[in-house]
Design an enzyme around this catalytic site. Structure first.
Site, short mmCIF file in Angstrom:
data_model
loop_
_atom_site.label_atom_id
_atom_site.label_comp_id
_atom_site.label_asym_id
_atom_site.label_seq_id
_atom_site.Cartn_x
_atom_site.Cartn_y
_atom_site.Cartn_z
N HIS A 238 0.80 -1.23 0.00
CA HIS A 238 0.00 0.00 0.00
C HIS A 238 0.83 1.28 0.00
O HIS A 238 0.32 2.34 0.39
CB HIS A 238 -0.96 0.03 1.21
CG HIS A 238 -2.13 -0.90 1.08
ND1 HIS A 238 -2.02 -2.25 1.22
CD2 HIS A 238 -3.44 -0.67 0.83
CE1 HIS A 238 -3.21 -2.83 1.08
NE2 HIS A 238 -4.08 -1.89 0.82
N GLY B 15 -0.78 -2.21 -5.75
CA GLY B 15 -1.69 -3.30 -5.38
C GLY B 15 -3.08 -2.76 -5.06
O GLY B 15 -4.08 -3.44 -5.22
N HIS B 16 -3.14 -1.53 -4.61
CA HIS B 16 -4.43 -0.84 -4.40
C HIS B 16 -4.34 0.49 -5.15
O HIS B 16 -3.60 1.39 -4.76
CB HIS B 16 -4.67 -0.61 -2.91
CG HIS B 16 -6.09 -0.19 -2.59
ND1 HIS B 16 -6.77 0.79 -3.30
CD2 HIS B 16 -6.95 -0.64 -1.64
CE1 HIS B 16 -7.99 0.92 -2.79
NE2 HIS B 16 -8.13 0.07 -1.79
N GLU C 288 -14.52 -8.49 -0.48
CA GLU C 288 -15.19 -7.20 -0.73
C GLU C 288 -15.29 -6.92 -2.23
O GLU C 288 -14.99 -5.82 -2.70
CB GLU C 288 -14.37 -6.10 -0.02
CG GLU C 288 -14.08 -6.47 1.43
CD GLU C 288 -12.97 -5.66 2.09
OE1 GLU C 288 -12.54 -4.67 1.50
OE2 GLU C 288 -12.54 -6.03 3.19
N CYS D 103 -10.85 3.04 6.79
CA CYS D 103 -10.91 3.84 5.56
C CYS D 103 -12.22 4.61 5.45
O CYS D 103 -12.23 5.74 4.99
CB CYS D 103 -10.67 2.98 4.33
SG CYS D 103 -11.86 1.67 4.11
N CYS D 104 -13.33 4.01 5.88
CA CYS D 104 -14.62 4.64 5.58
C CYS D 104 -14.89 5.95 6.32
O CYS D 104 -15.27 6.93 5.67
CB CYS D 104 -15.75 3.65 5.81
SG CYS D 104 -15.65 2.21 4.72
#
Lengths: 653, 653
Positions: free
Chosen positions: B140, B191-192, B320, B416-417
């Site tokens: 990340h 990767g993200h 997810e 994260c949210c």
């Protein structure tokens, strides 16, 4: 408890039963003709395209016959144990010399792989020789020992040969010396229950008390604080085997509280039912009414609140576990074949102790539906997971439904179910009759010829039926003495207009715990029993969210399902009209002869739907359709496609 | 593409927009009053009962201000990045000195934690200094860099201060020097995804071409064979971070095939939408119509086949991820709040490029439903996962539904949210208007006062509405010049009887791509727009198995749901009569004023059901009931209980 009234019923020895049943023979003949030979190839890693078992290879390495590394899972030895158990039951029916020679070869190999002190387990012998008994949580040593023990007892009962039994007695003695409440012994118990019920079986053939004492110890110790498994993982030698156990919740293995406080079925469903079997056994042997009440409570919790209509259990794919009351999702459940086998074994024990037919109702449901859905009609393909609703497109790897397979698989890395199905089919006879000194309980409607001793009487029974395609059976009974015999004929929960003729004359039997009781001195008599079991719509308790507004179809013990091959795609859009009686139709060509069910209904049509709209205010139209249902056990024997048990109901004003 | 026709629309700078909307202010005021201060406490590990963030502590350690160990996840730095981004947007509205001082302190800290060569990442600096860029799959680093970059650009735009931007330019330069197709550079990609869209933003403020070139490189390289991630894990330095990645499927990160071949939305939904944003950006900047077509195909696949009615995405709890067309289970889905934010960001970009209102229809759906369900009305509790059907009893740990939480959580280990919601609410203004040199697109019906330059004209807009509780708005427009301006008023897909009055006179506008187009020289004019958006039953494409035979209720952009607190337990047993029009009812006291919806229907009653029977042939009775629905975004703001969006329909002949 051991009053005359509570004397436990016994199954008739398998040697004495010859099954010749139209419905069941299509499966039972598979055991000897296909499954046992096929599994033999699997055990030897000879089947192309199937995951290697490594099983016999591991034993050859442990026996010093070859070199190499251990292969497969930590419990891989159980594959051969369950194979041997199935072979033993098969030999009861037909003493096949070449098969027996093969079994004797394996038994010799196991004996060679046995350590001097009696220990048997190829994983720990080959791979982790220093770590014996250090990881009861995951190591499956006692589980594996249990399956070997069961096989040894079965083989001894089948053949009278003692070699395997003697090997396993040495191992059982080691286990009894290693575990127990005495100082210096390990105060542990298995991470996967199984040894407990196996030790009871060993007691039954040896009458050696220490085996049931140790079984009882394992049960009594379980769930005491501090939790053994949580303590064990703090020790230095503890070596994690399964990543998913890195966070361990004792409830998973029913070790969260002492077993006598467990009133609801929790955790991994196979572990649970194997434990409940042993609890019933111990409750009986120790005349422990309190423990029997616990067994009843667990049974009721399962069948009243946590069981699928197919007699399957385990609502969560993750951890293959029970969840909560009435949580019975149809497309993401686990419903492992082995768990239904465990439920049947538990039910059989409860029936033996309590003589109540309600236990057999559930045993029959589990056997006719989930046991059989677990195996393809070719005997070579198996379901581990038995969902009640499948949309193959959505059963994708790396999703929440990854555990659901839309077609039966050849074999599995963790291959518990196929050999478990084999041993269950091969020992089907144990469920048909239960007897005491003077009573014969007739439980399952499976054609057979049986001879056995009832105290000093020699009895010959012949049962003829085409059940479940029709609901009549003829029971011929011969006895060499005219002493009194009581016949107890099970009246299943689905039977209507149950009628008995004795030698052609109507007979009004008294009913006791779900059985029609008939006293007589049957020298040479014929009973004709008939009842009605029409196809019916069945509803679930409204608390089952997943089934609200839906109906299932059952005929007798058989749950029916819709398949895409008969009803087109998108079975979720089918609405059945339950106000119109479903019609039965015998199809001779299908699955060797099967009663299919035809119902009326409507289909939510996609015909006028703009394919580019996912959501829209215009209601889709309904079309009239005819719905065809087949027995659930036969699903996915023609082609891959959608399958559905619970059908939406056309709910009218 | 860069013809006048395809000149990209721009959002109005946030400084120029003042939102004063009844519906939205209850959320947007939370950003400054509650969320930013609360998150500040979280970042400093000062909130009891919430999982520690470790975030600022990590920066203090990396900056040499204190000693200690890295805490939290590998991407923990993004917490502070998203907080700073939210602060930046908040400062646009109100230049709060003390808040700005707090941000400057953090920015100084980040600069201190920056390595000499420009690198910033506390996980790798503190914990794995030798392993930089060796694990792009899981590390990340580029994802984290992207969020920091976005924050730096936002902070520069808000305050004009360059320090953070300059820090990040040094880091971006390092990234451009490290990655690329040239020999000697790493041929990898994140990767993200996230860095790609961030580099485009950096290009937009710096006009430095290399940043979009590198963004384009990351996109073009992605999915080439051999797969970078699969190769990377074969290298010696590779160190697994997440157990669940031990078996890695490239489709998870959209790296299974080159991006131009990706025509369906696959894999992890947040990764996917962030990448699609960058693809739209790059398609525009490079005038790449082929890539734009890919974006359209991906968009259509999502909104036509893989999106929930609430504008949420990600059908599988496991990984997810997107699954397959029409696979939209309501009680086991992931539907991450961040994924809906990603979808809104993607839609906004597509609307800017194509000027089609259909993109805003979906943006609005995602914002009004899933963004807002992600946050409690107290601003302190958050949903990560946004199911459309919840039965709390069944949302148990260690089951297939373990990811579904029946109540909003305080904070999350992987957080994260919540900060993503904060930055989205704080930048809501970007969605309201889109403009080019002479056209003003009015997209969302949110009351605001806005002033901006349109080429040489200074324009003042005031929009007043009580949407979504009613469907009228008054738009006052002032311009200092009488040159022509085109107003493009979005006609939402749910609007009926759309009417425009200009200065009191009816006006018949031409319609273009879903907008009512009005040319004029607006010196001081008032437009009154009204339409009807009554509460309606909405149906899903019959291919959506999970919604067959069910109806949802929508009013305008709001999806409605049933809650246990209004409708009693067991919402699955409710059948709605869609032949009776639902009634709207304004409840002033509820949620600060809300339109609830009342419908008629029946309930499958458990009253006469024998509680000891799980299955039975007697059909449960139906009872007449009144059904009350509230907007989905408000669910679980009163008490824990069942919730349901798709209601079974009383299907009539």
């Amino acid at each position: 408890m051991k009053t005359a009234r509570y004397e436990k019923l016994e199954s008739v020895p398998l040697q004495n039963i010859n099954i010749n049943d139209t419905f069941w023979n299509s499966y039972t003949r598979l055991v000897k003709e296909v499954i046992i030979p096929y599994q033999w190839q699997i055990l030897n890693d000879n089947v192309e395209g199937a995951a290697p078992s490594h099983c016999l290879n591991n034993f050859r390495i442990a026996a010093g016959e070859k070199t190499g590394e251990f292969g497969g899972a930590v419990f891989q030895d159980t594959d051969v144990a369950k194979w041997l158990e199935a072979v033993a039951y098969a030999l009861c029916e037909d003493r096949d010399e070449s098969l027996e020679a093969l079994a004797d070869y394996v038994i010799d190999l196991i004996a060679k792989a046995q350590c001097e002190d009696g220990y048997i387990n190829t994983y720990f012998t080959i791979k982790e020789p220093g770590l014996r008994w250090t990881n009861l949580t995951e190591g499956h040593e006692l589980y594996t020992a249990g399956h070997l023990l069961e096989a040894a007892v079965a083989y001894y009962n089948a053949t009278g040969k003692r070699k395997f039994l003697d090997s396993m007695i040495r191992f059982a003695d080691l286990i009894c010396d290693t575990f127990g409440k005495e100082q210096g012994k390990k105060h542990g118990y298995p991470g996967h229950q199984e040894i407990e019920l196996a030790l009871v079986k060993l007691y039954e053939v040896t009458k050696e008390r220490k085996y049931i004492d140790t079984a009882k110890y394992f049960l009594d110790e379980r769930g005491n604080m501090p939790n053994y498994f949580l303590e064990e993982r703090k020790t230095k030698q503890y070596k994690l085997i399964f990543q998913e156990f890195s966070k361990y919740e004792p409830i998973y293995s029913q070790s969260h509280i002492p077993i006598r406080q467990q009133l609801t079925a929790e955790g991994h469903a196979v572990r649970a039912t194997y434990m409940y079997c042993a609890m019933a056994d111990i409750a009986y042997e120790y005349e422990d009414l309190e423990l029997l009440k616990v067994c009843e409570s667990l049974w009721n919790n399962i069948v009243d609140k946590r069981m699928y209509i197919t007699g399957s259990i385990g609502s969560s794919g993750y951890l293959e576990r029970f969840t909560t009351d009435y949580d019975l999702p149809n497309d993401s459940n686990y419903s492992e074949t082995c768990a239904s086998i465990g439920l049947a074994l538990f039910g059989l024990r409860m029936a033996k102790i309590t003589r109540q037919s309600k236990y057999i109702d559930i045993v029959e449901r589990a056997l006719y539906n989930t046991l059989l859905s677990g195996i393809g009609l070719n005997g070579k393909e198996f379901f581990y997971v038995n969902p009640l609703e499948v949309w193959p497109d959505s059963c994708l790897p790396d999703t929440s439904k990854a555990h659901v397979k839309p077609v039966r698989q050849k074999w599995f890395g963790v291959a518990c179910c196929p050999p478990n199905i084999a041993r269950t089919l091969a020992s089907l006879g144990q469920y048909i009759y239960l007897v005491d000194k003077e009573t014969i309980y007739v439980n399952l409607f499976i054609s057979n010829n049986t001879t056995f001793k009832l105290e000093d009487k020699s009895v010959k029974l012949s049962l003829k039926t085409n059940f479940p395609n029709n609901n009549n059976f003829k029971l011929n009974i011969n006895s060499n003495k005219d002493n009194k015999i009581t016949l107890a004929l099970r009246i299943p929960d689905y039977a209507e207009n149950y009628k008995i003729l004795i030698n052609g004359e109507p007979f009004a039997a008294g009913i006791e715990k779900g059985y029609a009781m008939i006293d007589g001195s049957f020298i040479d008599d014929t009973l004709e029993v008939s009842f009605e079991a029409p196809a019916k719509f069945i509803y679930a308790n409204p608390k089952v969210r997943a089934d609200a507004g839906k109906a299932a179809i059952m005929k007798g013990p058989l749950v029916y399902c819709l398949e895409e091959v008969d009803n087109g795609e998108n079975l979720s859009g089918i609405l059945v009209d339950t106000s119109i009686k479903p019609k039965e139709h015998f199809e001779e060509e299908l699955f060797g002869g099967v009663t299919t069910v035809i119902a009326k209904g409507k289909r939510i049509s996609g015909k006028n739907w703009d394919t580019h709209r996912l959501y829209c205010e215009h209601k889709p139209k309904l079309e009239e359709i005819t719905i065809k249902a087949i027995p659930y056990c036969y699903w996915c024997n023609r082609k891959q496609g959608e399958m559905l048990v619970w059908i939406k109901e056309l709910l009218k004003d």
